[in-house]
Design an enzyme around this catalytic site. Sequence first.
Site, PDB file in Angstrom:
ATOM      1  N   GLU A  43       0.825  -1.220  -0.014  1.00 45.07           N
ATOM      2  CA  GLU A  43       0.012  -0.072   0.304  1.00 45.07           C
ATOM      3  C   GLU A  43       0.902   1.207  -0.020  1.00 45.07           C
ATOM      4  O   GLU A  43       1.751   1.294   0.808  1.00 45.07           O
ATOM      5  CB  GLU A  43      -0.997  -0.097   1.178  1.00 45.07           C
ATOM      6  N   ASP A  72      -9.993  -0.585  -0.729  1.00 45.45           N
ATOM      7  CA  ASP A  72      -9.274   0.324  -0.067  1.00 45.45           C
ATOM      8  C   ASP A  72     -10.448   1.260   0.571  1.00 45.45           C
ATOM      9  O   ASP A  72     -11.244   1.757  -0.175  1.00 45.45           O
ATOM     10  CB  ASP A  72      -8.071   1.076  -0.546  1.00 45.45           C
ATOM     11  N   PHE A 150     -16.013  -4.625  12.666  1.00 48.51           N
ATOM     12  CA  PHE A 150     -14.852  -4.434  12.887  1.00 48.51           C
ATOM     13  C   PHE A 150     -14.289  -2.799  12.656  1.00 48.51           C
ATOM     14  O   PHE A 150     -15.198  -2.218  12.427  1.00 48.51           O
ATOM     15  CB  PHE A 150     -14.042  -5.226  11.766  1.00 48.51           C
ATOM     16  N   GLY A 151     -13.120  -2.802  12.907  1.00 51.11           N
ATOM     17  CA  GLY A 151     -12.369  -1.331  12.801  1.00 51.11           C
ATOM     18  C   GLY A 151     -13.394  -0.357  13.403  1.00 51.11           C
ATOM     19  O   GLY A 151     -13.822  -0.367  14.543  1.00 51.11           O
ATOM     20  N   ASP A 153     -16.440   0.410  12.908  1.00 50.27           N
ATOM     21  CA  ASP A 153     -17.943   0.282  12.916  1.00 50.27           C
ATOM     22  C   ASP A 153     -18.738   0.443  14.296  1.00 50.27           C
ATOM     23  O   ASP A 153     -19.743   0.963  14.235  1.00 50.27           O
ATOM     24  CB  ASP A 153     -17.973  -1.412  12.670  1.00 50.27           C
ATOM     25  N   LYS A 173     -25.831  -4.043   7.100  1.00 52.01           N
ATOM     26  CA  LYS A 173     -24.725  -3.320   6.826  1.00 52.01           C
ATOM     27  C   LYS A 173     -24.447  -2.936   5.540  1.00 52.01           C
ATOM     28  O   LYS A 173     -24.082  -1.954   4.869  1.00 52.01           O
ATOM     29  CB  LYS A 173     -23.211  -3.726   7.633  1.00 52.01           C
ATOM     30  N   HIS A 178     -20.548   1.861   2.121  1.00 56.40           N
ATOM     31  CA  HIS A 178     -19.646   2.102   1.134  1.00 56.40           C
ATOM     32  C   HIS A 178     -19.179   1.201   0.352  1.00 56.40           C
ATOM     33  O   HIS A 178     -19.223   1.206  -0.824  1.00 56.40           O
ATOM     34  CB  HIS A 178     -18.252   2.956   1.822  1.00 56.40           C
TER      35      HIS A 178
END
Length: 197
Positions: A43, A72, A150-151, A153, A173, A178
């Site tokens: 990345e 991404d 996750f993250g 959320d 979700k 997105h």
Amino acid sequence: MNFQTGGRVVFFATNNLNKFREACMVMREFNLAMGMLRIKSLEIQSENLEEIAKFSVLNAFEKCCIPIIVEDAGLFIEALNGFPGPYASYVYRTIGNEGLLKLMENVKLRKANFRSVVAYFSAELAAPICFKGEVAGEITEEVRAGSSGFGFDPIFRPERSDKTFAEMDIKEKNMCSHRAKALREFAKWYIAHKRIV
Ligand code: IMP
């Protein structure tokens, strides 16, 4: 490349099982299957999600030589001038949800959006093709972790919902996320391009 599946299997280079599960469910809407390739694609540091995704997909393709997608995502918080944006992964690893909420202490304007870019590349293409999705919402006042997600959320509540992403199951979700939007754009293009019926 023909996997004797008539092109119905799309390979996703990711190490994130949550992203993979979400993507599988979206692909099923289009009667496509998804395979997970645990490739560590490079990345680059960039302010532009599309640039990052294009670089990553070319890097993944070099390693596996099969048609492949990468995805991404970035979280853009209005009151923080778009921070953390494409640096979301670093921010999550360093200060996490609690740290982000601390930065937002006493901030009334909590609007934010998640953006996703799916990049696809195969040997027939001259350059990667990108598909985008976005969801508007707000950063909650506290961590609201449900049983999934996750993250970020647990601190992101999409518009017109009283639940955070973490309080939703994958199906819910995917109705507004997105990633699901970007993947649907990709799937529509893929089916038309591959002439899959
Ligand atoms: P990545 O670079 O696309 O993997 O994501 C950047 C950061 O945003 C990572 O820390 C992820 O955990 C987080 N992230 C990406 N997508 C989502 C999502 O759908 N929900 C919550 N956090 C996400």
